[in-house]
Design a protein around this motif. Structure first.
Motif, PDB file in Angstrom:
ATOM      1  N   ALA A  73       1.175  -3.681  -3.773  1.00 30.61           N
ATOM      2  CA  ALA A  73       1.790  -4.688  -2.912  1.00 30.61           C
ATOM      3  C   ALA A  73       1.260  -4.557  -1.488  1.00 30.61           C
ATOM      4  O   ALA A  73       0.968  -5.552  -0.829  1.00 30.61           O
ATOM      5  CB  ALA A  73       3.305  -4.547  -2.931  1.00 30.61           C
ATOM      6  N   ALA A  74       1.113  -3.318  -1.037  1.00 35.53           N
ATOM      7  CA  ALA A  74       0.624  -3.100   0.329  1.00 35.53           C
ATOM      8  C   ALA A  74      -0.807  -3.613   0.478  1.00 35.53           C
ATOM      9  O   ALA A  74      -1.165  -4.177   1.510  1.00 35.53           O
ATOM     10  CB  ALA A  74       0.702  -1.616   0.670  1.00 35.53           C
ATOM     11  N   ARG A  75      -1.600  -3.424  -0.560  1.00 34.05           N
ATOM     12  CA  ARG A  75      -2.974  -3.932  -0.490  1.00 34.05           C
ATOM     13  C   ARG A  75      -2.983  -5.445  -0.404  1.00 34.05           C
ATOM     14  O   ARG A  75      -3.736  -6.041   0.371  1.00 34.05           O
ATOM     15  CB  ARG A  75      -3.760  -3.487  -1.735  1.00 34.05           C
ATOM     16  N   ILE A  76      -2.120  -6.063  -1.204  1.00 36.29           N
ATOM     17  CA  ILE A  76      -2.036  -7.525  -1.183  1.00 36.29           C
ATOM     18  C   ILE A  76      -1.550  -8.008   0.189  1.00 36.29           C
ATOM     19  O   ILE A  76      -2.016  -9.018   0.693  1.00 36.29           O
ATOM     20  CB  ILE A  76      -1.106  -8.008  -2.310  1.00 36.29           C
ATOM     21  N   ASP A  77      -0.641  -7.253   0.796  1.00 37.72           N
ATOM     22  CA  ASP A  77      -0.150  -7.627   2.118  1.00 37.72           C
ATOM     23  C   ASP A  77      -1.139  -7.281   3.226  1.00 37.72           C
ATOM     24  O   ASP A  77      -0.863  -7.528   4.395  1.00 37.72           O
ATOM     25  CB  ASP A  77       1.182  -6.921   2.410  1.00 37.72           C
ATOM     26  N   GLY A  78      -2.247  -6.671   2.859  1.00 39.97           N
ATOM     27  CA  GLY A  78      -3.272  -6.343   3.853  1.00 39.97           C
ATOM     28  C   GLY A  78      -2.888  -5.198   4.773  1.00 39.97           C
ATOM     29  O   GLY A  78      -3.342  -5.139   5.923  1.00 39.97           O
ATOM     30  N   ALA A  79      -2.043  -4.286   4.296  1.00 42.24           N
ATOM     31  CA  ALA A  79      -1.587  -3.186   5.147  1.00 42.24           C
ATOM     32  C   ALA A  79      -2.704  -2.172   5.380  1.00 42.24           C
ATOM     33  O   ALA A  79      -3.501  -1.904   4.485  1.00 42.24           O
ATOM     34  CB  ALA A  79      -0.391  -2.498   4.492  1.00 42.24           C
ATOM     35  N   SER A  80      -2.737  -1.622   6.590  1.00 42.45           N
ATOM     36  CA  SER A  80      -3.722  -0.582   6.907  1.00 42.45           C
ATOM     37  C   SER A  80      -3.270   0.732   6.286  1.00 42.45           C
ATOM     38  O   SER A  80      -2.130   0.862   5.846  1.00 42.45           O
ATOM     39  CB  SER A  80      -3.832  -0.422   8.411  1.00 42.45           C
TER      40      SER A  80
END
Lengths: 357, 292
Positions: free
Chosen positions: B185-192
């Motif tokens: 989910a974090a990758r999809i949200d573009g999280a660093s």
């Protein structure tokens, strides 16, 4: 929003000889609501993860609007995904949760605010924006997960991986209806993975049925019900599923367990060309039933009659084969034997599990 | 209303009551007993009320030891917790590399405290110790028996070496318990990478870190064996922490009254500090629930 094409796409997990996903080609139209339906372990999630970019396929390509994105990482694919259980950032408020994907993409704060307000409005979360996300109920958390996908303007498709698993049954249909409304409002492409046929059939315009790593049919709920292209679709969709009986072509009639009935000449010619063992498939809903002793149809022995509330389910034996017949609410069967009449238009024939007529 | 006619339940809890009484309450009461009396001989004793408490509270030596103790525990927590988390993040997650690093990492935890003290005592010696001799060769004027700063640093480094693995193991276990979907989910949200740490990993680690923090605080606040073996509390009083000060009072000078009074204060300080840590971290957010 985008058209998604899968070109010769297949996947084998490293160190595994068999395909988790058989190589196949298909097109998912822009703005469609698709359901990906199949039993556990049939490759649905693998396919979903390949589309979202969490998994790189071992062969074939993924195209968004004709652009090859096969090797692009998730964060550069404009895909939103909602997972089986709600993924939220516990320490943030609902507002910050929804703003997170936008802030990560360095959007200006006023724009972030207006996008978040807009999406919160659509998802009925406006009143909760200032609350901590961790204190909310499972369905609200799942709404937040969805919202984080929807806030991004550039989203090509929203993928759902069995998103209603942890939601109470009585809220499920509410959420599903809300999803449909959002779909019409925002004209998004939605791909919804589930193993629940009711969920798939009520949600999607088109249902993609998967079985053993392969898409066996892609069609409207009506197509799947009336003309299953594969025996798996026949018995997986519907409750109970399609009756499947081995049969033989004998001139211009069909022979099942010592009994025969005539079919029209064109069909007989077509079946004669198949040259493989045939299976007859007929849904319990499409069998007519008359008391025993009448001439027409196949004679079958009554085993039991169950009352399902709004309908009755008759179990019969035809030769050595068990069949189910769905009858009206008030049907009464008093005889030992009944005559079954099959409607030619609703009777399918399969060879090697594939529909031939 | 139901009324209880049968009091057999009391009989059933009796074994536990006895156990707790003999293991905790009665020994503690003897300490309380000493803390309020002046015992001059086997048959001679005087009730002195809070006199010992007042004496102990005004003792400048104790104030100094308490100051050193607080400083030491603060340094231990400030270094070991972040370092342990960093180690856990850097460890390989699966495969034989993971198992090997965990075993290697756990080694210091298996060594008894006084052996740890002995190891570092030799390790730091300027004439024969690996670290001590190397430092001396490099021209660093290092002498933990003579220089209080050196003694302090040695005790601190020794404790970090000994106990950081505990935090690392706890944090490692905590990290492995985070479902993969959170990272996806974090990758999809573009999280660093930092955002993933700040908003997923750290919040999910709160439970194990609370336990780690409490354990390390209590342990470091009660540290006795290692500095006793390594420096004997010296040079001067530079590394005399509370436990050692207490031992000097009780065993060295046989001042049982003040020692008992101080024991109770010591106990209350630790209890209070743990309570404060616990409440602070609990209120930092509602408890984590499993996703299913």
């Amino acid at each position: 929003m985008a058209k998604i094409e899968l070109a010769g796409l297949g996947h084998r997990y490293p160190g595994n000889d068999t395909y988790s996903l058989q190589p196949q080609t298909m097109v998912w139209e822009d703005g469609g609501a698709y359901a990906l339906l199949g039993p556990s372990g049939c490759g649905k999630t693998t396919l979903l993860n390949i589309i979202s970019g969490l998994l790189v396929p071992s062969e074939g390509r993924v195209l968004f609007d004709g652009r090859d994105v096969t090797s692009l990482p998730t964060e550069r694919r404009n895909i939103a995904q909602v997972f089986q259980f709600p993924i939220i950032y516990d320490t943030m408020t609902v507002f910050d949760n929804l703003a997170f994907p936008l802030r990560n993409r360095k959007l200006a704060e006023p724009e972030v605010r207006s996008r978040v307000q807009e999406i919160a409005e659509i998802l009925d979360l406006s009143a909760d924006l200032k609350r901590r996300a961790s204190g909310l109920s499972a369905e609200d958390k799942q709404r937040i997960s969805l919202g984080r996908g929807l806030v991004r303007k550039d989203v090509a498709a929203v993928l759902f991986d069995e998103p209603l698993t942890v939601i109470d049954p009585h809220v499920k249909w509410l959420l599903r209806r809300q999803l449909k409304r959002i779909h019409h409002q925002l004209k998004l492409s939605l791909i919804y993975v589930t193993h629940d046929q009711i969920e798939a059939l009520t949600f999607a315009d088109r249902v993609v049925v998967m079985y053993q790593g392969q898409v066996v049919q892609m069609g409207t709920p009506q197509d799947l019900f009336e003309t299953p292209a594969h025996t798996f679709v026949g018995h997986f969709i519907g409750s109970p599923g399609m009756n499947l009986l081995p049969c033989e072509l004998n001139g211009s009639s069909i022979r099942i367990a010592e009994q025969s009935f005539a079919i029209d000449a064109a069909l007989a010619t077509r079946l004669a060309q198949v040259g493989k063992p045939l299976t007859l498939g007929v849904r319990p809903e499409f069998i007519q039933c008359a008391p025993g002793g009448e001439k027409a149809g196949l004679s079958a022995k009554v085993v039991r009659l169950e009352d399902l509330g709004t309908s009755k389910l008759l179990t019969v034996h035809l030769g050595g084969h068990q069949m189910k017949v769905k009858l009206g609410e008030h049907a009464q069967i008093n005889a030992d034997h009944v005559q079954l009449a099959l409607q030619p238009a609703r009777t399918m024939f399969y060879a090697d599990d594939q529909r031939v007529a | 209303m139901l009324k209880t006619y049968n009091n057999k339940a009391w009989l059933l809890v009796l074994p536990v009551v006895l156990c707790v009484a003999f293991s905790a309450i009665i020994p503690l009461m003897t300490v309380v007993n000493y803390s309020v009396q002046d015992i001059l001989g086997p048959d001679q004793k005087v009730f002195v009320g809070t006199e010992w408490f007042q004496l102990v509270m005004r003792d400048p030596e104790l104030h100094a030891a308490l100051g050193r103790q607080v400083l030491f525990s603060a340094a231990v927590l400030a270094i070991q917790i972040p370092l342990g988390i960093l180690l856990a993040l850097a460890l390989p997650a699966t495969g034989w590399r993971s198992s090997l690093s965990l075993v290697l990492l756990a080694m210091p935890l298996l060594i008894p405290q006084n052996v740890v003290g002995t190891i570092w005592q030799i390790y730091g010696r300027g004439d024969i110790g690996l670290a001590g001799a190397a430092l001396t060769k490099l021209g660093v004027n290092y002498n933990y028996t003579g220089n209080s700063m050196d003694a302090w640093l040695t005790v601190l480094v020794m404790d970090i070496w000994h106990w950081t693995p505990l935090i690392a193991l706890l944090a490692f276990a905590g990290l492995r318990a985070i479902p993969e979907a959170y990272y996806q989910a974090a990758r999809i949200d573009g999280a660093s990478r930092f955002a993933v740490f700040r908003f997923i990993q750290l919040p999910k680690l709160r439970g194990v870190l609370l336990i780690g923090l409490l354990l390390r605080f209590m342990d470091s606040f009660m540290i006795y064996t290692e500095p006793f073996v390594l420096t004997g509390g010296g040079p001067g009083n530079a590394t005399t922490f509370l436990s050692q000060y207490l031992t000097q009072k009780a065993v060295g000078q046989f001042d049982l009254g003040p020692a008992a009074a101080f024991s109770l204060i010591y106990f209350l300080i630790i209890l209070l500090a743990c309570f404060v840590f616990y409440s602070l971290l609990q209120n930092a957010g509602p408890a984590e629930k499993a996703p299913h």
